[in-house]
Design a protein around this motif. Sequence first.
Motif, PDB file in Angstrom:
ATOM      1  N   PRO A 397       4.286 -20.254 -11.841  1.00  0.00           N
ATOM      2  CA  PRO A 397       2.976 -20.090 -11.896  1.00  0.00           C
ATOM      3  C   PRO A 397       2.378 -20.770 -10.849  1.00  0.00           C
ATOM      4  O   PRO A 397       1.256 -20.151  -9.960  1.00  0.00           O
ATOM      5  CB  PRO A 397       2.617 -20.672 -13.258  1.00  0.00           C
ATOM      6  N   ALA A 398       2.650 -22.092 -10.612  1.00  0.00           N
ATOM      7  CA  ALA A 398       1.855 -22.651  -9.449  1.00  0.00           C
ATOM      8  C   ALA A 398       2.197 -21.952  -8.104  1.00  0.00           C
ATOM      9  O   ALA A 398       1.576 -21.911  -7.141  1.00  0.00           O
ATOM     10  CB  ALA A 398       2.474 -24.320  -9.507  1.00  0.00           C
ATOM     11  N   SER A 399       3.438 -21.408  -7.916  1.00  0.00           N
ATOM     12  CA  SER A 399       3.768 -20.746  -6.669  1.00  0.00           C
ATOM     13  C   SER A 399       3.032 -19.433  -6.458  1.00  0.00           C
ATOM     14  O   SER A 399       2.621 -19.179  -5.395  1.00  0.00           O
ATOM     15  CB  SER A 399       5.475 -20.438  -6.643  1.00  0.00           C
ATOM     16  N   VAL A 400       2.804 -18.871  -7.647  1.00  0.00           N
ATOM     17  CA  VAL A 400       2.164 -17.623  -7.484  1.00  0.00           C
ATOM     18  C   VAL A 400       0.626 -18.007  -7.116  1.00  0.00           C
ATOM     19  O   VAL A 400       0.105 -17.199  -6.211  1.00  0.00           O
ATOM     20  CB  VAL A 400       2.033 -16.742  -9.033  1.00  0.00           C
ATOM     21  N   LEU A 401      -0.086 -18.992  -7.406  1.00  0.00           N
ATOM     22  CA  LEU A 401      -1.333 -19.524  -6.980  1.00  0.00           C
ATOM     23  C   LEU A 401      -1.366 -19.918  -5.483  1.00  0.00           C
ATOM     24  O   LEU A 401      -2.187 -19.636  -4.841  1.00  0.00           O
ATOM     25  CB  LEU A 401      -1.806 -20.696  -7.922  1.00  0.00           C
ATOM     26  N   VAL A 402      -0.144 -20.526  -5.122  1.00  0.00           N
ATOM     27  CA  VAL A 402       0.207 -20.888  -3.912  1.00  0.00           C
ATOM     28  C   VAL A 402      -0.021 -19.854  -2.861  1.00  0.00           C
ATOM     29  O   VAL A 402      -0.585 -19.509  -1.778  1.00  0.00           O
ATOM     30  CB  VAL A 402       1.133 -21.890  -3.703  1.00  0.00           C
ATOM     31  N   TYR A 407      -2.688 -15.823   0.911  1.00  0.00           N
ATOM     32  CA  TYR A 407      -3.266 -14.507   1.192  1.00  0.00           C
ATOM     33  C   TYR A 407      -4.930 -14.897   1.484  1.00  0.00           C
ATOM     34  O   TYR A 407      -5.361 -14.489   2.452  1.00  0.00           O
ATOM     35  CB  TYR A 407      -3.378 -13.625  -0.216  1.00  0.00           C
ATOM     36  N   VAL A 408      -5.470 -15.674   0.586  1.00  0.00           N
ATOM     37  CA  VAL A 408      -7.168 -15.939   0.968  1.00  0.00           C
ATOM     38  C   VAL A 408      -7.407 -16.625   2.211  1.00  0.00           C
ATOM     39  O   VAL A 408      -8.114 -16.316   2.869  1.00  0.00           O
ATOM     40  CB  VAL A 408      -7.820 -16.664  -0.420  1.00  0.00           C
ATOM     41  N   ALA A 409      -6.583 -17.643   2.378  1.00  0.00           N
ATOM     42  CA  ALA A 409      -6.776 -18.733   3.823  1.00  0.00           C
ATOM     43  C   ALA A 409      -6.333 -18.012   4.913  1.00  0.00           C
ATOM     44  O   ALA A 409      -6.813 -18.294   6.084  1.00  0.00           O
ATOM     45  CB  ALA A 409      -6.379 -20.027   3.480  1.00  0.00           C
ATOM     46  N   VAL A 410      -5.155 -17.342   4.804  1.00  0.00           N
ATOM     47  CA  VAL A 410      -4.483 -16.932   6.123  1.00  0.00           C
ATOM     48  C   VAL A 410      -4.478 -15.420   6.431  1.00  0.00           C
ATOM     49  O   VAL A 410      -4.828 -15.157   7.494  1.00  0.00           O
ATOM     50  CB  VAL A 410      -2.806 -17.340   5.857  1.00  0.00           C
ATOM     51  N   ALA A 420      -0.782 -12.974  11.157  1.00  0.00           N
ATOM     52  CA  ALA A 420      -0.795 -13.743  10.086  1.00  0.00           C
ATOM     53  C   ALA A 420       0.421 -13.513   9.292  1.00  0.00           C
ATOM     54  O   ALA A 420       0.692 -14.665   8.551  1.00  0.00           O
ATOM     55  CB  ALA A 420      -2.437 -13.559   9.418  1.00  0.00           C
ATOM     56  N   LEU A 421       0.482 -12.399   8.923  1.00  0.00           N
ATOM     57  CA  LEU A 421       1.688 -12.101   7.831  1.00  0.00           C
ATOM     58  C   LEU A 421       2.850 -12.605   8.285  1.00  0.00           C
ATOM     59  O   LEU A 421       3.527 -13.033   7.617  1.00  0.00           O
ATOM     60  CB  LEU A 421       1.499 -10.620   7.612  1.00  0.00           C
TER      61      LEU A 421
END
Length: 488
Positions: A397-402, A407-410, A420-421
């Motif tokens: 779960p924490a890794s999904v949020l990471v 995605y949002v920041a980079v 970026a990808l």
Amino acid sequence: MSEALQRRTGLRPAAPTVRPAGPGVPRPAATGAPRGAAPAGGPGTPDHHEDRAHRRTTSTADARVMVAMTVVIVSLTVVQRLALPLGSPVPVTIPIVAAALGYLAYHGLLREDGASVRTYLLAMGTLSVFALVDIAWRGTGSLTSLLLLVVTWAALCFRVDERRRHLFPRVQQRFETFMLVFAVLGIVQMLAQFSGAWSYTDYVREIVPPDLVFQGYNTSYPIEYGSPVIKANAFVFVEPSVFSQFLALALLSTLSRGRQLWRVAVFGVALVCTVTGTGFMVLGFGLLVLAVRRGGLWAARAAVVLAVGVVAALLSPIGPILLSRTGEAGQSNSSGSLRFVQPYEYLLQRWSDDPWSLLTGLGPGMADRISDAIFARSGLPISFAGGAKMVLEYGLPASVLVGALLYVAVVRRSPAPAVALAAVFLNAVTSSSFLAANIFYVVLPMAVLFAGRTAAVPAPSPADRPGFGTAPSIPWTVVPTSPTGATR
């Protein structure tokens, strides 16, 4: 003409002649301004002085951003191997980047990104809760490792001022220029060794005190077992594989700009000289993204050029070695297997034996401890990539949020999505560098700090262009952008 002279000659003064406006002949505007006065908005007027002052301010701000980005790039390349001996080694990149961002913030050229801040707090908060559960309940994990991750990733929350985002192509070019120097150095390393003119010497390790140099990396590694020839690392990179990944990123950056494409050949030759597969993986992933974004014609041209490059690489003295490594992932205990197969097999087996670890992970820093234990027991140097390490230590779960934070920041609204990808792929799949700021922070100048919409850059007035009155005090350019500020 005086009245007396008119009476004597019978002549009258002629009325002023007004030429009618025609093609190419502007109609003179009536004005009451005295002769010699500057026109409105021209040199000498308040509006003109204000416009010139604005451009001088813009020039200073642009220069400050470029200085800060140059410092960041230096910390990622020239001093990548240097560490601060603070108990456990801390990359010198962290304080250098912090100083560069602080410099921009002091001059009002840096701001936080709201979406990134919110996602960061959510991801780091969840991750910290699970990590503290492991530390308190299991007795596993390192609080120092957790704090280092939280501090390191805080840099993803910031952006340069939107009026400075037009500088991104210049930042790309500067990164490429640094990498071009190291690419040439890497090529020279290999040529000198193959010719017998020089035997590899790690000058950084000889010059810098041991406490200030990162230990535990395969910095000097032969091209094959028993060979005296060492893979190219340009001396300043912690490993040839990291050097190859940065070369791939520079190559993709050049392709995304579509300028100075001759650099692609230099980066490609240097990439072959590293004799590692991870750089080719990053390059292949980035080329795939570019092909999807730019369409079939571009993909076909790229495929032809890539095929020529592959043939040339295979015909080189290093070709047989590269060819022999293509099936490494399927070979037991090979380098490819130890990086891309066995870590994931261990992860799946761990989840099977301990399902709770799928939720909370094993605790921060446990991936390195497990790798050390396996090496001590079997002599096999298993290496967990960034993504696998994140899931193993902090749970799914924490890794999904990471991943959402990345995605949002980079990636989201990146000025060069393919770059970026590829930078995310580099850190998550080919390198275990989510905690290694000297590698992870490559996402800052190449994606994070310039993500978002690019503000329009005002062009100078005609009076300030060369050949019209006073020449401008600074060069000026207007960078065309798409409505979203992105390039392909």
